[in-house]
Design an enzyme around this catalytic site. Structure first.
Site, PDB file in Angstrom:
ATOM      1  N   LYS A  70       0.818  -1.208   0.000  1.00  0.00           N
ATOM      2  CA  LYS A  70       0.000   0.000   0.000  1.00  0.00           C
ATOM      3  C   LYS A  70       0.858   1.267   0.000  1.00  0.00           C
ATOM      4  O   LYS A  70       0.475   2.292  -0.556  1.00  0.00           O
ATOM      5  CB  LYS A  70      -0.905  -0.024   1.238  1.00  0.00           C
ATOM      6  CG  LYS A  70      -1.978   1.036   1.253  1.00  0.00           C
ATOM      7  CD  LYS A  70      -2.936   0.782   2.393  1.00  0.00           C
ATOM      8  CE  LYS A  70      -3.974   1.850   2.530  1.00  0.00           C
ATOM      9  NZ  LYS A  70      -4.911   1.552   3.631  1.00  0.00           N
ATOM     10  N   GLU A 169     -10.957   6.190   4.508  1.00  0.00           N
ATOM     11  CA  GLU A 169     -11.035   5.330   5.696  1.00  0.00           C
ATOM     12  C   GLU A 169     -11.696   6.043   6.879  1.00  0.00           C
ATOM     13  O   GLU A 169     -12.595   5.481   7.508  1.00  0.00           O
ATOM     14  CB  GLU A 169      -9.638   4.822   6.068  1.00  0.00           C
ATOM     15  CG  GLU A 169      -9.135   3.785   5.067  1.00  0.00           C
ATOM     16  CD  GLU A 169      -7.628   3.561   5.087  1.00  0.00           C
ATOM     17  OE1 GLU A 169      -6.958   4.060   6.024  1.00  0.00           O
ATOM     18  OE2 GLU A 169      -7.120   2.899   4.169  1.00  0.00           O
TER      19      GLU A 169
HETATM   20 MG    MG Z   1      -6.220   0.584   8.571  1.00  0.00          MG
END
Ligand code: MG
Ligand code: ADP
Length: 605
Positions: A70, A169
């Site tokens: 990521k 997120e």
């Molecule tokens: Mg996370």
């Protein structure tokens, strides 16, 4: 039912998928095999090992293994220079200044590698759901730029997913708590994961979240907590074995693994014993670490996160008091010191009821559900879903707060000791609906120490359970005669979905009769022990007031009781105990024997 759109949290350390079904949002799959995998990959010939199965390879063949992909997503070779230096796998420059990861003879883009993780998640979810699907909402950090978001979208596409939306997120976490229903206000989302820390300040306007500031540290997370512990272990080992080679790979592996275990143990216990096992060096190093000691070690790390929080606030032009809601995200916020630090910093209790490990995936699933035309008709838990209590003698479960009590809730009960001169009591906290703790879920434990020596049954230990409106449970124990006290904070409902709660409830009905018998059996066994003790203690009296025949029958009946104690029929045991009671009655009725009786009655079960 509306069409299936799942939510995926594609994390640096762990990736997981959730879905909203009739019972509300939950991680896909049964608790023993959830759709949740470490974000690890390893190449074995032409095959990919993914998640847990890649972990062993990571150690055995690090050059063929990849983690933290990521960090590379959608980024250019030049901006990654520093990052690349720290990664054990080979990252090379590709066309248009992009990067590729070299594994053996092949090289792969970060998108391709992420897609392997996503494919595995898709495949797992399809197995559990017993149907194919394509649509997904995938989450990314709030600070991801367009290129990074596009790379995530592409990874989804390669995995055969139709990425209906990419969401932030922190936004997903806020949605999981239903904060979007609030219409307006500022929300701070504190995310401490495996290797990264992010603070995001969201502004809610008419049910939509806007990110007004983010700050963070891409080199700060659970791994650093582990590292702090590894350093501690190394110091402790070197004190005893000055010539030890700490760089030895197997030694490093043991220390790292133990560090994570100790860290996790201390999030539900105020101290833990650990052993560093280095069999090839003939070392078995046993020590104890308390949560308090860990907290001290973590102070510098936490301080860095709060500096980031201050920066984000000032970037947003806000004061702490402008923040109305605080949400915790990331496995590392399970460390109690982190939770307490956040509460102290923002001056308000953070939302903790949803497992911070899962909250992002849950929020993404809710977003998917809403996009599919679903309604938000599930409720967040605002009651205690399953009874909370402690273990009492013989492994029985004593409920202190019963199921369905609304939050906030507070209850206390008084318990005592069973052994003379007992100076400490272990409080084991459980959640469940069954009669024995072995059938309930352990939440944590602590010891109440420093009780002055007293006769069994004399100390008065008040155990209080308090669940606040955020679902945080504080259990404290207070010995009234001496004033000693101790307490711990744990989070009860974590990880339990409505479906699991229903299943537990059902099992408790199913086992009700059975459980009742087992509990009775334990209770009768305990009273038998007490009666035996009483008889032995007062045998001298018996010799004076009872005939030899009477004494003989008592002895015989004691043997019978002993035998029935080993069978599992509570009713037979009770009958034989009653018979023993009949035989000892003359003893109890005698003036001297009355003391025996009182002694027996005084002792609480
Ligand atoms: Mg996370
Ligand atoms: P990411 O978002 O980076 O993928 P996660 O949110 O999955 O990370 O968090 C992973 C981290 O959480 C790991 O460092 C792990 O050790 C830590 N962790 C998991 N459970 C606990 C616990 N009970 N107490 C403390 N840390 C925990």
């Amino acid at each position: 039912m509306s069409e299936t759109i799942i939510g995926i949290d594609l994390g640096t350390t762990n990736s997981l998928a959730a879905l909203v079904n009739e019972d509300g949002p939950e991680i896909i799959g049964p608790p023993e095999d959830p759709c949740m995998i470490p974000s690890l990959l390893s190449r074995n010939g032409s095959r990919w090992l993914v998640g847990e199965e890649a972990r062993e390879h990571l150690i055995a063949s690090p050059a063929n293994s990849v983690y933290s992909v990521k960090r590379l997503m959608g980024r250019g070779f030049e901006e990654l220079e520093e990052e690349i230096r720290e990664l054990p796998y080979q990252v090379e420059e590709a066309q248009r200044k992009l990067v590729k990861i070299r594994i053996g003879e092949e090289s792969f883009t970060p998108q391709e590698l992420s897609s392997v993780i996503l494919s595995r998640i898709k495949q797992k979810a399809e197995t559990h759901l017993e149907k194919p699907f394509e649509k997904a909402v995938i989450t990314v950090p709030a600070y991801f730029d367009d290129a990074q978001r596009q790379a995530t979208r592409d990874a989804g596409k390669i995995a055969g997913l139709d990425v209906v939306r990419i969401i932030n997120e922190p936004t997903a976490a806020a949605i999981a708590y239903g904060l979007d229903e609030k219409k307006q206000g500022y929300v701070a989302v504190y995310d401490l994961g495996g290797g990264t820390f992010d603070i995001s300040i969201l502004e809610l306007k008419g049910k939509l979240f806007k990110v007004v500031a983010t700050h963070g540290d891409t080199r700060l997370g659970g791994d650093d907590i582990d590292r702090v512990l590894v350093n501690l272990f190394q110091k402790s080992l070197l004190e005893q074995y000055p010539d030890l080679d700490l760089e030895d790979p197997s030694c490093r592996q043991v220390l790292r693994k133990t560090a994570e275990e100790v860290k996790i143990a201390l999030s539900s216990s105020i101290e833990t014993e650990y052993t560093l096992e280095l069999p090839d060096k003939g070392i078995s190093h046993k020590r104890i670490l308390t949560a308090e000691e860990l907290n001290l070690l973590l102070e510098p790390l936490l301080k860095r996160t709060f500096e980031s929080c201050s920066k984000a606030l000032s970037d947003a032009g806000l004061k702490k008091s402008d923040i109305e809601e605080v949400v915790l995200v990331g496995g590392s916020t399970l460390v109690p010191a982190v939770r307490k630090g956040v509460e102290a910093f923002f001056g308000r209790a953070p939302h903790v009821a949803i497992d911070p490990y899962k909250v992002v995936a849950i929020g993404a699933a809710i977003q998917g559900h809403l996009l599919a035309g679903g309604r938000r008709d599930f409720l967040l838990l605002d009651v205690v879903p399953l009874a909370l209590g402690i273990e009492t003698l013989g492994g029985t479960f004593s409920k202190v707060i019963t199921a369905n009590t609304s939050l906030p809730a507070e209850e206390s009960e008084v318990f005592t000791t069973h052994v003379d001169q007992q100076t400490s009591i272990e409080i084991n906290i459980y959640q469940g609906e069954r009669e024995l703790v072995q059938d309930c879920r352990s939440l944590g434990q602590f010891k109440l120490r420093g009780i002055p020596p007293m006769k069994a049954g004399f100390p008065l230990v008040e155990v209080s359970f308090k669940v606040d409106s955020n679902g945080l449970l504080t259990v404290s124990a207070f010995e009234k005669r001496s004033g000693t006290e101790a307490q711990i904070e744990v989070i009860p409902s974590h990880g339990l979905t409505q479906m699991e709660i229903d299943a537990i409830m059902e099992a408790s009905f199913e086992h009700a009769v059975d459980d009742f018998n087992r509990r009775q059996l334990i209770e009768f066994q305990q009273s038998a022990e007490r009666v035996f003790k009483g008889i032995e203690l007062n045998w001298k009296v018996a010799e004076e007031v009872l005939s030899e025949n009477q004494r003989l029958s008592i002895r015989k009946q004691m043997d019978v009781v002993k035998q029935t104690m080993t069978t599992d029929d509570a009713q037979i045991l009770k009958a034989e105990l009653d018979n023993l009671g009949d035989l000892t009655r003359p003893l109890a009725d005698s003036a001297m024997g009355r003391a025996v009786l009182e002694e027996l009655q005084q002792q609480n079960p």
